[in-house]
Motif scaffolding. Structure first.
Motif, short mmCIF file in Angstrom:
data_model
loop_
_atom_site.label_atom_id
_atom_site.label_comp_id
_atom_site.label_asym_id
_atom_site.label_seq_id
_atom_site.Cartn_x
_atom_site.Cartn_y
_atom_site.Cartn_z
N ASP A 60 114.90 -85.35 164.97
CA ASP A 60 113.72 -86.00 165.57
C ASP A 60 112.43 -85.56 164.89
OD1 ASP A 60 113.53 -83.43 166.49
OD2 ASP A 60 113.23 -83.95 168.59
N MET A 108 112.71 -90.51 168.95
CA MET A 108 112.10 -89.30 169.47
C MET A 108 113.11 -88.51 170.30
SD MET A 108 108.48 -90.98 170.73
CE MET A 108 107.74 -89.41 171.19
N TYR A 109 112.80 -87.22 170.48
CA TYR A 109 113.65 -86.37 171.31
C TYR A 109 113.69 -86.90 172.74
CZ TYR A 109 115.13 -82.25 173.95
OH TYR A 109 115.78 -81.41 174.80
N ASP A 115 113.09 -90.24 174.42
CA ASP A 115 112.94 -91.63 173.99
C ASP A 115 113.46 -92.54 175.09
OD1 ASP A 115 112.44 -93.84 172.38
OD2 ASP A 115 113.34 -92.93 170.61
N ARG A 133 112.42 -88.47 159.73
CA ARG A 133 113.15 -88.37 160.99
C ARG A 133 113.88 -89.69 161.28
NH1 ARG A 133 109.57 -90.05 165.93
NH2 ARG A 133 107.56 -90.47 164.97
#
Length: 395
Positions: free
Chosen positions: A148, A173-174, A176, A203
């Motif tokens: 991420d 995203m981490y 998300d 990422r």
């Protein structure tokens, strides 16, 4: 160790404009003496002299973290606490079976790696953490996965095969709203990293890594902290609290007409803020000024820095900056701010341009046209505010 010139090796402005967050970049043989940065002996010393618990230190195999008891032995201290001591024989056995050794935040444990991370922070204007990976077999420690955050990989010793599959979701995203789709069955490309090679990977790019070339491998991965629109909006929400409409209670029990009027007021303030052409610059400056990356004490100098020209001074952040003001300059670093006379600017710029290296107090004094005593007084202010640290000297 002198700076590695990573910006130049990766492409400087062209990299920022055309590659960063967009495509991978492989630079073969970029750092022919990278083995001078960190060695196997350095790794053995870190393992022998630091007590690290998972996940800071871990073994991973087939995407799973191995239980700590498989490579450590419990030790009960005289104060009746328990810590897990690495058992070299068991550690060797697990690594020979195909486990990968990982140490997070190696930049906090090894000065040379820390300087490399600071060099990247100064260039990219964001936080950087360096993790170390060591592998001995073709067995994949983490399987096919994505990160991420963007990464810059330095192959230090041996070789590692990277299979790159590309992204299946834009900027995942981490935290998300949904997971990326699975990667394709075949990679877009395969790369064998050799000592001195650099690899940049955005990422969200699926990849797998193995020491499949018949030699053991040691590499560093510099994780680049993300700066997203979601973070900007979150910061902006706090900034907008100066407006009454942002502080007011939501009109939950009001009529529909009153709620619409409230939303119109809210929209006006938010839209006006987003139309500010300096918004991203202000947000970036705030993040730079608040950065607390590698705070370091300056013992034994707890009451001030002596006027010793041999003392060496180093900023503890790669993201400090100076702004001219009507009456002097403002220096921001490590969540602190200093208003200083214009005469201090050359000294401050000298420290900033030196990152990640240190500068002697005598050189700082000469650059700024100050006495060593006046330079020491100025540096004391920075040390007390966590922005700088000192080493060396004879007093």
């Amino acid at each position: 160790m002198s700076p590695l010139n990573l910006a130049a090796l990766l492409g400087q402005d062209e990299f920022l404009a055309q590659v960063l967050h967009r495509h991978y970049r492989h630079v073969p043989g970029a750092l022919p003496n990278l083995g001078e940065l960190i060695t196997w002996d350095d790794l053995n010393t870190v393992l022998a002299t630091h007590r690290m618990e998972p996940p800071r230190l871990r073994l991973s195999m087939d995407g799973e973290m191995l239980p700590q008891h498989r490579y450590t032995t419990p030790v009960i201290t005289r104060r009746h606490t328990v810590w897990q001591r690495l058992h070299p024989t068991e550690l060797h056995a697990r690594l020979a079976e195909g486990a990968s050794l990982v140490i997070d935040a190696m930049d906090q444990l090894h000065p040379g790696v820390g300087r490399a991370a600071m060099e990247l922070e100064r260039w990219l204007r964001t936080g950087v953490q360096a993790n170390l990976y060591a592998s001995w077999t073709a067995r994949e420690g983490f399987g096919v996965h994505w990160d991420d955050h963007d990464v810059i990989v330095m192959q230090v010793h041996g070789m590692k095969r990277w299979k790159l599959y590309g992204p299946t979701r834009t900027a995942p995203m981490y935290k998300d709203t949904e997971e990326p789709e699975p990667p394709p069955s075949e990679p877009l490309t395969e790369l064998v990293l050799r000592p001195g090679d650099l690899l940049y990977l955005p990422r969200g790019w699926w990849h797998s890594v193995s020491a499949s070339e018949g030699v053991h491998s040691l590499h560093l991965t510099f994780g680049i902290q993300t700066t997203t629109g979601a973070q900007l909006v979150s910061w902006l929400a706090d900034e907008l609290r100066r407006h009454d409409v942002l502080r007011a209670d939501l009109p939950v029990h009001a009529t529909g007409q009153a709620q619409a009027a409230y939303l119109a007021q809210l929209r006006k303030e938010v839209t006006a803020a987003l139309e500010d052409p300096e918004l991203i610059t202000r947000y970036t400056a705030m993040r730079d000024g608040a950065d607390l990356t590698r705070l370091r004490p300056s013992l034994p100098h707890i009451a001030g820095i002596p006027a010793d020209p041999e003392i060496r001074v180093q900023l503890t952040t790669g993201r400090a900056y100076v702004e001219p003001t009507e009456h002097g300059v403002t220096f921001r670093a490590c969540d602190n701010e200093w208003e200083m006379a214009t005469e201090a600017a050359p000294l401050l710029w000298c420290l900033i341009f030196a990152v990640p290296e240190a500068v002697s107090l005598g050189e700082l004094a000469e650059t700024a046209g100050l006495s060593v005593a006046d330079a020491a007084a100025l540096v004391t202010e920075l040390v007390n505010g966590q922005a700088a640290t000192v080493t060396g000297g004879h007093l």
